[in-house]
Design a protein around this motif. Sequence first.
Motif, mmCIF file in Angstrom:
data_model
loop_
_atom_site.group_PDB
_atom_site.id
_atom_site.type_symbol
_atom_site.label_atom_id
_atom_site.label_comp_id
_atom_site.label_asym_id
_atom_site.label_seq_id
_atom_site.Cartn_x
_atom_site.Cartn_y
_atom_site.Cartn_z
ATOM 1 N N ASN A 152 0.835 -1.199 0.000
ATOM 2 C CA ASN A 152 0.000 0.000 0.000
ATOM 3 C C ASN A 152 0.873 1.253 0.000
ATOM 4 O O ASN A 152 1.822 1.353 0.778
ATOM 5 N N ALA A 153 0.538 2.216 -0.862
ATOM 6 C CA ALA A 153 1.201 3.530 -0.869
ATOM 7 C C ALA A 153 0.472 4.402 0.152
ATOM 8 O O ALA A 153 -0.432 5.164 -0.184
ATOM 9 N N ALA A 154 0.859 4.262 1.425
ATOM 10 C CA ALA A 154 0.133 4.887 2.539
ATOM 11 C C ALA A 154 0.709 6.260 2.871
ATOM 12 O O ALA A 154 1.628 6.747 2.211
ATOM 13 N N ASN A 155 0.153 6.888 3.893
ATOM 14 C CA ASN A 155 0.741 8.123 4.442
ATOM 15 C C ASN A 155 1.241 7.811 5.851
ATOM 16 O O ASN A 155 0.899 6.791 6.444
ATOM 17 N N SER A 156 2.059 8.705 6.405
ATOM 18 C CA SER A 156 2.776 8.362 7.634
ATOM 19 C C SER A 156 1.861 8.266 8.855
ATOM 20 O O SER A 156 2.247 7.697 9.873
ATOM 21 N N ARG A 157 0.656 8.768 8.744
ATOM 22 C CA ARG A 157 -0.294 8.583 9.862
ATOM 23 C C ARG A 157 -1.108 7.300 9.705
ATOM 24 O O ARG A 157 -1.921 6.969 10.565
ATOM 25 N N LEU A 158 -0.926 6.595 8.596
ATOM 26 C CA LEU A 158 -1.721 5.404 8.274
ATOM 27 C C LEU A 158 -3.214 5.733 8.379
ATOM 28 O O LEU A 158 -4.008 4.943 8.907
ATOM 29 N N ALA A 159 -3.562 6.905 7.867
ATOM 30 C CA ALA A 159 -4.919 7.429 8.048
ATOM 31 C C ALA A 159 -5.851 7.086 6.894
ATOM 32 O O ALA A 159 -7.023 7.467 6.912
ATOM 33 N N GLY A 160 -5.360 6.365 5.891
ATOM 34 C CA GLY A 160 -6.179 6.137 4.705
ATOM 35 C C GLY A 160 -6.160 7.374 3.833
ATOM 36 O O GLY A 160 -5.610 8.407 4.214
ATOM 37 N N GLY A 161 -6.720 7.254 2.650
ATOM 38 C CA GLY A 161 -6.696 8.394 1.731
ATOM 39 C C GLY A 161 -7.249 7.998 0.388
ATOM 40 O O GLY A 161 -8.108 7.121 0.307
ATOM 41 N N GLY A 162 -6.744 8.631 -0.672
ATOM 42 C CA GLY A 162 -7.209 8.319 -2.028
ATOM 43 C C GLY A 162 -6.277 7.327 -2.693
ATOM 44 O O GLY A 162 -5.562 6.591 -2.013
ATOM 45 N N GLY A 163 -6.274 7.304 -4.012
ATOM 46 C CA GLY A 163 -5.344 6.482 -4.789
ATOM 47 C C GLY A 163 -5.361 5.014 -4.372
ATOM 48 O O GLY A 163 -6.413 4.442 -4.079
ATOM 49 N N VAL A 164 -4.190 4.419 -4.335
ATOM 50 C CA VAL A 164 -4.054 2.998 -3.983
ATOM 51 C C VAL A 164 -4.586 2.746 -2.573
ATOM 52 O O VAL A 164 -5.277 1.759 -2.315
ATOM 53 N N ASP A 165 -4.248 3.633 -1.655
ATOM 54 C CA ASP A 165 -4.640 3.505 -0.253
ATOM 55 C C ASP A 165 -6.166 3.388 -0.137
ATOM 56 O O ASP A 165 -6.692 2.467 0.527
ATOM 57 N N GLY A 166 -6.875 4.287 -0.802
ATOM 58 C CA GLY A 166 -8.342 4.259 -0.778
ATOM 59 C C GLY A 166 -8.864 2.955 -1.370
ATOM 60 O O GLY A 166 -9.775 2.324 -0.805
ATOM 61 N N ALA A 167 -8.274 2.548 -2.485
ATOM 62 C CA ALA A 167 -8.737 1.320 -3.167
ATOM 63 C C ALA A 167 -8.526 0.100 -2.273
ATOM 64 O O ALA A 167 -9.387 -0.788 -2.190
#
Length: 178
Positions: A27-42
């Motif tokens: 997963n291409a996440a963010n440093s807060r592991l907060a979810g988001g768009g793109g791959v993370d959202g999918a």
Amino acid sequence: MKLHIGDKTIELVEGDVTRQEVDAIVNAANSRLAGGGGVDGAIHRAGGPTIMLETDAKYPGGCPTGTAVITGAGNLPSKYVIHTVGPVWSGGGRGESELLEAAYRNSLELAAENDCRSVAFPSLSTGAYRYPMDQAARIAITTAIDYLGRHDLPELVRFVLFGQGAYGAFAAALEEQG
Ligand code: AR6
């Protein structure tokens, strides 16, 4: 397109990383592991809520850029999701290349530690984080070749590219190295 390194394989496909039947997807996440768009959202949409419940419980401090953490994969066909955080592109002078390499390398290491024979990556940092695709592709490919040449696991690294532009950049990088 494939490259064989001894008994290991690097493979490029165009498609959706959430659909891959491999031991781990990244997963291409963010440093807060907060979810988001793109791959993370999918991934969170397709995998369901257990993935976020697990990151919240096990990694409340998040995941600093360049590092990686692992969870189960909920409803996805893989066994694990490896969450890693690539750098935000800000011109190339802020250690972006080292951080992107570290994100790939630490993900591969975590896959090996969890006995994963096959791992599928999206192209980290090249969406919302705006890393230039050609440069990112070169780092992804050289890091994977180097890692596979020196370790027993994983045996297969598949890059799952979204669209022809990403596929073309990875294919050019693989040809350069192959
Ligand atoms: N399968 C494969 N590749 C995909 C998919 C998919 N399902 N969806 C998008 N891509 P991004 P980043 C491609 O933005 O740049 C999130 O909000 C996409 O075309 O997903 O590392 C996180 O929460 C692009 O080439 O990741 C973070 O906040 C590549 O995957 C932030 O975005 C990566 O795009 C991370 O940004």
